[in-house]
Write a protein that holds these residues in place. Structure first.
Motif, mmCIF file in Angstrom:
data_model
loop_
_atom_site.group_PDB
_atom_site.id
_atom_site.type_symbol
_atom_site.label_atom_id
_atom_site.label_comp_id
_atom_site.label_asym_id
_atom_site.label_seq_id
_atom_site.Cartn_x
_atom_site.Cartn_y
_atom_site.Cartn_z
ATOM 1 N N GLU A 81 31.014 41.376 39.787
ATOM 2 C CA GLU A 81 30.758 42.384 38.767
ATOM 3 C C GLU A 81 32.057 43.020 38.293
ATOM 4 O OE1 GLU A 81 28.085 43.276 37.195
ATOM 5 O OE2 GLU A 81 26.720 41.950 38.276
ATOM 6 N N SER A 82 32.929 43.344 39.242
ATOM 7 C CA SER A 82 34.198 43.981 38.897
ATOM 8 C C SER A 82 35.064 43.059 38.055
ATOM 9 C CB SER A 82 34.935 44.382 40.178
ATOM 10 O OG SER A 82 36.207 44.931 39.879
ATOM 11 N N PHE A 83 35.175 41.794 38.478
ATOM 12 C CA PHE A 83 36.014 40.841 37.756
ATOM 13 C C PHE A 83 35.474 40.590 36.353
ATOM 14 C CE2 PHE A 83 37.402 36.202 37.318
ATOM 15 C CZ PHE A 83 38.653 36.554 36.826
ATOM 16 N N ALA A 84 34.167 40.404 36.237
ATOM 17 C CA ALA A 84 33.571 40.154 34.925
ATOM 18 C C ALA A 84 33.824 41.322 33.979
ATOM 19 C CB ALA A 84 32.071 39.904 35.066
ATOM 20 N N GLY A 85 33.729 42.538 34.498
ATOM 21 C CA GLY A 85 33.989 43.709 33.670
ATOM 22 C C GLY A 85 35.422 43.763 33.179
ATOM 23 N N LYS A 86 36.347 43.415 34.051
ATOM 24 C CA LYS A 86 37.757 43.423 33.668
ATOM 25 C C LYS A 86 38.057 42.329 32.640
ATOM 26 C CE LYS A 86 39.240 45.252 38.163
ATOM 27 N NZ LYS A 86 39.583 46.605 37.684
ATOM 28 N N VAL A 87 37.469 41.158 32.837
ATOM 29 C CA VAL A 87 37.697 40.059 31.888
ATOM 30 C C VAL A 87 37.124 40.412 30.520
ATOM 31 C CG1 VAL A 87 37.092 37.665 31.343
ATOM 32 C CG2 VAL A 87 37.828 38.275 33.652
ATOM 33 N N ALA A 88 35.935 41.022 30.502
ATOM 34 C CA ALA A 88 35.316 41.401 29.231
ATOM 35 C C ALA A 88 36.174 42.401 28.469
ATOM 36 C CB ALA A 88 33.926 41.985 29.490
ATOM 37 N N ALA A 89 36.882 43.246 29.210
ATOM 38 C CA ALA A 89 37.698 44.284 28.576
ATOM 39 C C ALA A 89 39.081 43.792 28.187
ATOM 40 C CB ALA A 89 37.841 45.485 29.520
ATOM 41 N N GLU A 90 39.568 42.732 28.839
ATOM 42 C CA GLU A 90 40.956 42.321 28.611
ATOM 43 C C GLU A 90 41.136 40.829 28.907
ATOM 44 O OE1 GLU A 90 45.472 43.364 30.250
ATOM 45 O OE2 GLU A 90 43.728 44.409 31.074
ATOM 46 N N THR A 91 41.119 40.028 27.874
ATOM 47 C CA THR A 91 41.396 38.596 28.011
ATOM 48 C C THR A 91 42.569 38.253 27.103
ATOM 49 O OG1 THR A 91 39.086 38.047 28.508
ATOM 50 C CG2 THR A 91 40.502 36.256 27.752
ATOM 51 N N VAL A 92 43.702 37.915 27.703
ATOM 52 C CA VAL A 92 44.920 37.635 26.947
ATOM 53 C C VAL A 92 45.376 36.203 27.235
ATOM 54 C CG1 VAL A 92 47.323 38.304 26.555
ATOM 55 C CG2 VAL A 92 45.609 40.058 27.101
ATOM 56 N N PRO A 93 45.519 35.351 26.213
ATOM 57 C CA PRO A 93 46.008 33.989 26.455
ATOM 58 C C PRO A 93 47.417 33.999 27.029
ATOM 59 C CG PRO A 93 45.029 34.164 24.270
ATOM 60 C CD PRO A 93 45.163 35.562 24.806
ATOM 61 N N ARG A 94 47.703 33.050 27.911
ATOM 62 C CA ARG A 94 49.046 32.900 28.455
ATOM 63 C C ARG A 94 49.981 32.377 27.366
ATOM 64 N NH1 ARG A 94 50.906 34.948 32.944
ATOM 65 N NH2 ARG A 94 52.000 33.061 33.565
ATOM 66 N N PRO A 95 51.276 32.717 27.440
ATOM 67 C CA PRO A 95 52.221 32.234 26.433
ATOM 68 C C PRO A 95 52.180 30.714 26.297
ATOM 69 C CG PRO A 95 53.252 33.925 27.787
ATOM 70 C CD PRO A 95 51.921 33.618 28.421
#
Length: 232
Positions: A87-101
């Motif tokens: 639950e914690s990880f999914a919430g963080k991913v939903a809020a912040e997904t940044v592609p790697r360079p």
């Protein structure tokens, strides 16, 4: 190997397929996974240290939950810890997904060259879907999440399944990974591996493991050479 597509430099040898890890490789979510595990570990009064990294980075939710259960001595069940981690990880991913360079540029070059790609993740399907919603689904012919194989990384099952779904021998596929766990999985499946570490954790040695500092340094020519260099 795929035929050279229009716009590809003449003489470029293309890989048969490229199989990408997700967290820490294509998107900058490995740090979010560490944060989720670290926050739960703090609640269990057993803060994470660098010694815990092999049990967290690149590992499935259930593996890290079992590790936290073991080292903390908590009365909470492994299932409860896994649920809270997820639950914690999914919430963080939903809020912040940044592609790697370099990630989207490399995916675009593979698409333009008509090289098939797969997403091979140890994250739960719901997290994979959150990332795909953020970066686009059409990059990949195949996507695999933790639930899609009997065993997940570091077992070879996910990469074997991805190659099978693409109708290819794993030996002609190039896997792109960022953790020792993922590199071990891809190597055990027989893939050539391009390792682009997201942390300072040492990578396994191997004849078909190539190390780069960033996906910005990767291109079609390099991936083609790695895929063509089959183990004897």
């Amino acid at each position: 190997m795929p035929e050279t597509a229009p716009g590809t430099p003449p003489g470029t040898v293309l890989p048969a397929a490229v199989l990408f890890d997700m967290d820490g490789t294509l998107v900058d979510t490995e740090q979010l996974w560490w944060q989720a595990a670290s926050e739960l570990a703090e609640e269990l009064h057993r803060p994470l240290t660098d010694q815990d990294a092999p049990e967290v980075l690149g590992q499935a939710v259930e593996h890290t939950a079992a590790h936290l259960h073991r080292v903390s001595g908590t009365d909470l069940s492994e299932a409860e810890l896994a649920s809270r981690l997820g639950e914690s990880f999914a919430g963080k991913v939903a809020a912040e997904t940044v592609p790697r360079p370099g990630a989207l540029t490399l995916l675009a070059s593979l698409r333009d060259a008509r090289v098939p790609t797969a997403l091979v993740s140890a994250s739960p399907r719901r997290v994979v879907e959150l990332v795909l919603s953020a970066i686009g689904r059409d990059w990949f012919a195949v996507t695999l999440a933790a639930e899609d194989t009997p065993r997940t990384k570091p077992a070879p099952d996910p990469y074997l399944a991805a190659a099978e779904r693409l109708g290819l021998d794993p030996a002609v596929c190039v896997a792109v990974e960022d953790t020792p766990t993922g590199v071990a999985s891809a190597s055990a499946a027989g893939c050539a591996v391009l390792a682009v570490p997201s942390t300072a954790t040492p990578m396994p040695d191997g004849a078909r493991i190539t190390l780069l500092g960033s996906l910005e340094q990767a291109d079609l020519a390099l991936l083609g050479r790695l895929g063509a260099d089959r183990a004897v």
